[in-house]
Design an enzyme around this catalytic site. Sequence first.
Site, PDB file in Angstrom:
ATOM      1  N   ASP A 166      46.305  49.169  37.425  1.00 54.26           N
ATOM      2  CA  ASP A 166      47.352  49.012  38.449  1.00 54.26           C
ATOM      3  C   ASP A 166      48.776  48.807  37.917  1.00 54.26           C
ATOM      4  O   ASP A 166      48.986  47.996  37.012  1.00 54.26           O
ATOM      5  CB  ASP A 166      47.072  47.776  39.308  1.00 54.26           C
TER       6      ASP A 166
ATOM      7  N   PHE B 155      45.473  39.339  36.141  1.00 48.35           N
ATOM      8  CA  PHE B 155      45.217  40.402  37.110  1.00 48.35           C
ATOM      9  C   PHE B 155      46.521  40.772  37.842  1.00 48.35           C
ATOM     10  O   PHE B 155      47.576  40.218  37.567  1.00 48.35           O
ATOM     11  CB  PHE B 155      44.135  39.956  38.098  1.00 48.35           C
TER      12      PHE B 155
ATOM     13  N   ARG C 295      42.830  37.918  45.447  1.00 45.32           N
ATOM     14  CA  ARG C 295      43.713  38.359  44.360  1.00 45.32           C
ATOM     15  C   ARG C 295      44.837  39.300  44.801  1.00 45.32           C
ATOM     16  O   ARG C 295      44.898  39.756  45.914  1.00 45.32           O
ATOM     17  CB  ARG C 295      42.888  39.044  43.279  1.00 45.32           C
TER      18      ARG C 295
END
Length: 462
Positions: free
Chosen positions: A71, A127, A196
């Site tokens: 990402d 993340f 998340r």
Amino acid sequence: MIRLAPGECNYWVFCDVTPFKGKTITIKYDGEAAGLQKIYQDDKIAGYETLYKEKNRPQFHFTTQRGWINDPNGLVYFDGEYHLFYQHNPYEQDWENMHWGHAVSTDLVHWQQLPEALYPDELGTMFSGSAVIDYQNTAGYNKKDTPAMIALYTAASPDRQTQCMAYSLDKGRTWNKYEKNPVIDSKEKWNSMDTRDPRIIWYEPSGHWVMILNERDGHSIYTSSDLKDWTYQSHTSGFWECPELFELPVDGDQTNTRWVMYGASGTYMLGSFDGKTFTPESGKHYYTSGSCYAAQTFTNIPASDGRRIQIGWGRIGQKDMPFTGMMLLPTELSLRTTKDGVRLYSVPVKETEQLFTSVGKWNTLTAEDASAKLNEFKALDGLRIKTTIKLSHTTAAGLNLAGQDIISYDLNFNLLNGMFYSPQDMTSMELSADIYIDRTSIEVFCRWWSLFLLYGAFPGFF
Ligand code: FRU
């Protein structure tokens, strides 16, 4: 976690230690000591001579020098630079061990890779998340004339995923993590490990921060006045990972807007937003398919520009290369009225025009002639094709390059590259497309033109 090859290795990776200049680094390792022996220090990375010239290296898409990327994270424009942070495993070709990698650009097309921005810590690996500029010093980190760049990201441990904050006062080059992290820990509330990818926006009408966070089965809204204390407000189920929420004018009319909420796959809902609750009005729709995933849009684009610019992760492997994945071309998002209602459009940003120079233009080619033309140019290292295909005496048409389907249109079943497609003019027998062919990817944008144009990529850019 880093694995080191005790014997012969397939590829070399590196760690840019520039930020640690003058300091002592301690390396701890539980594996075979033979792996450790191979670590060496140099000003150049192994493979420097062929860097960006490797056989399967995309030439006009961002790729990382070494390792795995997924990402895009923390997309923010600040002080003349577009920042692209991204999910990065700097040490292997596979997903694991997530850091935030970092690259900057002044034109969205030419990128310079910088050292890692966020490293794993005791709360977990790094993340996805987003970044904003704290002009009003709400978090209290600003120095004189320098507003802090603030990132909200997920720290992922084997036990839970929590939301954390970090700030930078040097244009994203180095980061300080908030000492009271995490700022949100909602595993118990949702009885879920899946909490998340915080996405932050400034909600101007009420002057507060908004976080859109994926929790279990959809996107939650939290609000805050200082980016540290967050209050839960609402939840929209039906989405998975990598939330986005932004407002766009319909057909460019600033007095008629919709809010767009989407998830990692690109399915979206249109609706309204009051700073605390998103109210869906239509959806779910989709605007993309294929290898695009986890796309994010930039924050802090100057009002004089006003574009909603997006970059998506290209889930594309690069065969036999010491890196995996790529970023897709930056696109501009807009809302337009169609015969089916308001829909989201995605078109490459105008900056991509500089990548190509015209090499030919033809009208009224037969299908055979068009294929022959294409094959004449297939040796070009990067190709853009603008084309309009006119169907006649057939229900299927398409474009094929060296055995690879680029466009495949079935007018009987109304399928365009496998997706339902009904043209704006239902009776139309024409299909127009803007196609970008790089070494390992093809991006197809369908819209309305009437020419067959071929562009060759300028050599030597990336
Ligand atoms: C989406 C995703 C995110 C997560 C990240 C981890 O691709 O699963 O939800 O934060 O990747 O790398």
